[in-house]
Design a protein around this motif. Structure first.
Motif, PDB file in Angstrom:
ATOM      1  N   ALA A 296       0.849  -1.184   0.000  1.00  0.00           N
ATOM      2  CA  ALA A 296       0.000   0.000   0.000  1.00  0.00           C
ATOM      3  C   ALA A 296       0.886   1.237   0.000  1.00  0.00           C
ATOM      4  O   ALA A 296       1.794   1.352   0.831  1.00  0.00           O
ATOM      5  N   VAL A 297       0.663   2.147  -0.927  1.00  0.00           N
ATOM      6  CA  VAL A 297       1.456   3.370  -1.035  1.00  0.00           C
ATOM      7  C   VAL A 297       0.522   4.549  -1.228  1.00  0.00           C
ATOM      8  O   VAL A 297      -0.612   4.404  -1.702  1.00  0.00           O
ATOM      9  N   TYR A 298       1.016   5.711  -0.868  1.00  0.00           N
ATOM     10  CA  TYR A 298       0.244   6.946  -1.086  1.00  0.00           C
ATOM     11  C   TYR A 298       0.763   7.622  -2.345  1.00  0.00           C
ATOM     12  O   TYR A 298       1.970   7.789  -2.518  1.00  0.00           O
ATOM     13  N   ASP A 299      -0.149   7.991  -3.238  1.00  0.00           N
ATOM     14  CA  ASP A 299       0.216   8.618  -4.502  1.00  0.00           C
ATOM     15  C   ASP A 299       0.600  10.075  -4.239  1.00  0.00           C
ATOM     16  O   ASP A 299      -0.255  10.957  -4.121  1.00  0.00           O
ATOM     17  N   ALA A 303      -1.542  13.134  -5.586  1.00  0.00           N
ATOM     18  CA  ALA A 303      -2.276  13.258  -4.322  1.00  0.00           C
ATOM     19  C   ALA A 303      -3.686  12.690  -4.442  1.00  0.00           C
ATOM     20  O   ALA A 303      -4.640  13.232  -3.882  1.00  0.00           O
ATOM     21  N   SER A 304      -3.798  11.589  -5.188  1.00  0.00           N
ATOM     22  CA  SER A 304      -5.112  10.977  -5.395  1.00  0.00           C
ATOM     23  C   SER A 304      -5.493  10.015  -4.287  1.00  0.00           C
ATOM     24  O   SER A 304      -6.582   9.453  -4.307  1.00  0.00           O
ATOM     25  N   GLY A 305      -4.594   9.812  -3.339  1.00  0.00           N
ATOM     26  CA  GLY A 305      -4.924   8.950  -2.210  1.00  0.00           C
ATOM     27  C   GLY A 305      -4.120   7.664  -2.201  1.00  0.00           C
ATOM     28  O   GLY A 305      -3.144   7.492  -2.938  1.00  0.00           O
ATOM     29  N   TRP A 306      -4.571   6.743  -1.379  1.00  0.00           N
ATOM     30  CA  TRP A 306      -3.883   5.467  -1.201  1.00  0.00           C
ATOM     31  C   TRP A 306      -4.208   4.513  -2.339  1.00  0.00           C
ATOM     32  O   TRP A 306      -5.328   4.523  -2.864  1.00  0.00           O
ATOM     33  N   GLN A 307      -3.240   3.722  -2.715  1.00  0.00           N
ATOM     34  CA  GLN A 307      -3.419   2.716  -3.753  1.00  0.00           C
ATOM     35  C   GLN A 307      -2.583   1.491  -3.418  1.00  0.00           C
ATOM     36  O   GLN A 307      -1.685   1.547  -2.569  1.00  0.00           O
ATOM     37  N   VAL A 308      -2.891   0.395  -4.078  1.00  0.00           N
ATOM     38  CA  VAL A 308      -2.168  -0.860  -3.869  1.00  0.00           C
ATOM     39  C   VAL A 308      -1.389  -1.184  -5.137  1.00  0.00           C
ATOM     40  O   VAL A 308      -1.965  -1.261  -6.225  1.00  0.00           O
ATOM     41  N   SER A 364      -6.350   1.398  -7.567  1.00  0.00           N
ATOM     42  CA  SER A 364      -6.549   2.713  -6.956  1.00  0.00           C
ATOM     43  C   SER A 364      -8.031   2.987  -6.818  1.00  0.00           C
ATOM     44  O   SER A 364      -8.864   2.424  -7.530  1.00  0.00           O
ATOM     45  N   GLY A 365      -8.363   3.838  -5.903  1.00  0.00           N
ATOM     46  CA  GLY A 365      -9.750   4.182  -5.651  1.00  0.00           C
ATOM     47  C   GLY A 365      -9.846   5.008  -4.393  1.00  0.00           C
ATOM     48  O   GLY A 365      -8.860   5.602  -3.947  1.00  0.00           O
ATOM     49  N   SER A 366     -10.985   5.060  -3.782  1.00  0.00           N
ATOM     50  CA  SER A 366     -11.174   5.857  -2.563  1.00  0.00           C
ATOM     51  C   SER A 366     -10.781   5.037  -1.343  1.00  0.00           C
ATOM     52  O   SER A 366     -11.594   4.766  -0.453  1.00  0.00           O
ATOM     53  N   PHE A 367      -9.516   4.638  -1.286  1.00  0.00           N
ATOM     54  CA  PHE A 367      -9.021   3.819  -0.185  1.00  0.00           C
ATOM     55  C   PHE A 367      -8.597   4.699   0.985  1.00  0.00           C
ATOM     56  O   PHE A 367      -8.002   5.766   0.790  1.00  0.00           O
ATOM     57  N   GLN A 373      -3.876  -1.108   3.046  1.00  0.00           N
ATOM     58  CA  GLN A 373      -2.965  -2.065   3.671  1.00  0.00           C
ATOM     59  C   GLN A 373      -3.618  -3.426   3.842  1.00  0.00           C
ATOM     60  O   GLN A 373      -2.958  -4.461   3.683  1.00  0.00           O
ATOM     61  N   SER A 374      -4.910  -3.445   4.152  1.00  0.00           N
ATOM     62  CA  SER A 374      -5.612  -4.714   4.298  1.00  0.00           C
ATOM     63  C   SER A 374      -5.640  -5.471   2.979  1.00  0.00           C
ATOM     64  O   SER A 374      -5.386  -6.678   2.931  1.00  0.00           O
ATOM     65  N   LEU A 375      -5.927  -4.772   1.889  1.00  0.00           N
ATOM     66  CA  LEU A 375      -5.955  -5.423   0.581  1.00  0.00           C
ATOM     67  C   LEU A 375      -4.552  -5.868   0.177  1.00  0.00           C
ATOM     68  O   LEU A 375      -4.373  -6.949  -0.403  1.00  0.00           O
TER      69      LEU A 375
END
Length: 607
Positions: A296-299, A303-308, A364-367, A373-375
């Protein structure tokens, strides 16, 4: 003004208050952070606070009668341990028992429900194309319009339909929504027709039988008829299962898709924003073992949010490229989605807008951070080599742990009292340096342990308490080394202030070597052990590092300040630095030449 001699720091002698101010500021910051965060006590391990103990029994996969072996069991333990234990100091213990059982001990204060789900979710991980999807019948009434039409941006970790899959670039297509091939209020007939159409559209080449060039027309016709009849029967069965499935009921979720083979289409359940959806999924196209890494990383760029971010193995990259190329051809949802299925449950169903090659992919999405991190954990550690059945779940009380903690604290108090009595009796006034140093070390240790509980899930167990008790001796030993070096200098006839400065370089070298050995032993012990022993090693290593900090930034500067006081500088008999009591030599004095020149020449004979 003469420059200070080599090896002696003028600032260390003239400004010891700076070092004392630094360590006092550090203490204030740590204790302030402790009270501000509300974590005023260390988090306790299962042996001191109680918790939950889970026994898992390994079971052979179908067609693999010899899967239960030492290698696979150790791999399963490692995967589970990485799932629930993070840095290894949260005191969640995962260990084998016998040849086919795994024991998981979860301390109180840990999210036991989540940890139990992670260790209990032991089936294989698969990527399956989504053929149909809709709100489950029992959940349709409670489903909000946003959840059934556009996909809520607050998708839960268990399912993320609002996520999208792309290559290394950010997805530009529309986000996945929990749309379905049939509306929630559709009848069983329309549902069945949707399933049949989806199965026809989503059938794979392997599901059809092609005749060889040498086969006779009658044999070809017979094979086609047989294949068609078999596919029709499978579709009818799946159609009936999908129509009857109500994912809002726990009893049906417990069995939906759990026994499906990877090569077969199946039904499954998945939760979206608290609403249960049911799915028709095609044959598995990618296995969990094909995922090499997921994180899990933050873009930070957009700045679009968290993604896997996922990285596939060589074979997995080709499989994923093939399935995403096929899904990208479908313009409508949900047939352009793939379901990430773990233990028969859809944990995420991202949309594919293009073929993803190169072995790299992003979801990516509204994570939120926790959801991402769970995914990522599911993708990284979802492919266990065995299946496991929860044999028992028991609650461990803290009654025995409370007695152990009481006994450990009593032993620590007795040990500390004996050390203080020894320092006062033997070193007298120097105990005014040693006792405050012990208190500073204790405050730093307590504050850091309290803050490490919520940050890295550090849990204080009984061995860790033992490590803290051992640290009392290590810290006291550092003081004794320094004090004895000072006494040696006084025995040589030096006064206190130069004795302190001359003794420090020698004592410092000895203290560093001693603490390095202790820290190295703690580090090796932490690396090669697991469970409670790691708590002992971690505490021992932490207190050893703090010993160096306290001696350098508190003990030495405080000793420098006290050496300027008459009580210590004059060698009072209660100071612990009495020259007579130490058997000191006469004070060192420089030899002076006779004053004035010699009058007249000296007769050689007289010389």
């Amino acid at each position: 003004m003469a420059a200070p001699k080599r090896g002696r720091s003028a600032s260390a002698q003239s400004k010891p208050g700076r070092s004392l101010a630094l360590i006092l500021i550090a203490i204030a910051a740590l204790t302030g952070g402790m009270f501000a965060s509300g974590n005023t006590t260390p988090r306790l391990g299962i042996d001191l606070a109680g918790g939950t103990s889970i026994t898992l029994q390994a079971q052979n996969e179908p067609g693999q009668p010899n899967a239960i072996n030492k290698t696979n069991m150790n791999t399963a333990v490692e995967i589970m341990n990485r799932r629930v234990n993070g840095l290894g100091v949260s005191e969640t213990e995962v260990q084998t028992q016998g040849t086919s059982n795994i024991i998981v001990n979860i301390p109180k204060g840990t999210n036991s429900a989540e940890a139990r789900q992670q260790v209990g979710t032991t089936a294989k991980l698969y990527f399956r194309p989504v053929l149909a999807q809709e709100v489950s019948a029992g959940a349709a009434a409670s489903a909000s319009p946003s959840a059934s039409a556009s996909g809520s941006s607050s998708a839960s970790p268990s399912a993320s339909p609002s996520s999208s899959a792309s290559s290394s670039e950010k997805a530009t297509g529309s986000s996945a929504s929990p749309s379905s091939s049939a509306s929630p209020s559709s009848s069983a007939t329309s549902q069945g027709r949707a399933v049949t159409d989806a199965l026809k559209a989503g059938s794979t080449p392997s599901s059809s039988t092609s005749a060889s060039s040498s086969a006779s027309p009658s044999a070809t016709s017979s094979a086609d008829a047989s294949a068609s009849a078999s596919a029709s029967a499978a579709a009818s069965k799946l159609e009936a299962e999908y129509t009857a499935l109500d994912c809002s009921k726990a009893t049906q979720r417990a069995t939906a898709g759990k026994t499906a083979k990877p090569a077969d289409a199946t039904v499954a359940c998945g939760q979206i924003s608290g609403v249960w959806y049911k799915y028709v999924l095609g044959p598995a196209r990618v296995d969990g073992t094909d995922v090499k890494k997921a994180q899990a990383v933050y873009d930070t760029q957009t700045a679009s949010g968290w993604q896997v971010q996922m990285t596939f193995t060589g074979g997995g990259a080709k499989k994923f490229a093939d399935v995403t190329a096929e899904l990208a051809k479908n313009a409508s949802q949900p047939t352009n989605e793939f379901g990430i299925v773990l233990d028969g449950e859809v944990v995420s169903s991202p949309t594919v807008s293009q073929s993803i090659t190169g072995g790299q992919a992003e979801i990516s999405g509204s994570f939120t951070q926790q959801e991402a991190q769970s995914l990522a954990n599911v993708l990284s550690y979802g492919a266990l080599p065995l299946s496991f059945k929860t044999q028992s779940v028991t609650t461990v009380t803290a009654a025995l742990g409370g007695e152990q903690l009481h006994a450990g604290l009593l032993a620590g108090a007795i040990g500390l009292a004996l050390v203080i009595i020894y320092l006062v009796a033997f070193y007298r006034g120097l105990s005014l340096v040693a006792i405050p140093s012990l208190l500073v070390s204790a405050v730093l240790t307590y504050a850091i342990m309290s803050l490490l509980g919520p940050t890295i899930h550090f849990a204080l167990n009984l061995p860790a308490v033992c490590g803290a008790i051992v640290a009392i001796g290590i810290t006291a030993d550092s003081f004794i080394v320094f004090f004895e070096r000072i006494r040696d200098e006084i025995r040589e006839g030096r006064t206190l202030r130069p004795a302190v400065e001359r003794a420090w370089p020698r004592a410092r070298r000895t203290i560093l070597v001693s603490d390095f050995v202790s820290f190295l032993a703690a580090a090796v012990l932490f690396i090669v052990t697991v469970g409670k022993v790691q708590g002992f090693a971690f505490t021992l290593g932490l207190t050893t590092v703090l010993d160096v900090v306290v001696v350098f930034f508190f003990t030495k500067p405080l000793m420098t300040l006290l050496a300027r006081r008459k009580f210590f500088a004059s060698g009072h008999k209660w100071s612990g630095l009495d020259p007579k009591g130490l058997g000191a030599k006469a004070p060192l004095r420089r030899t002076r030449r006779p004053a004035g020149p010699v009058a007249g020449p000296v007769d050689p004979k007289e010389a």
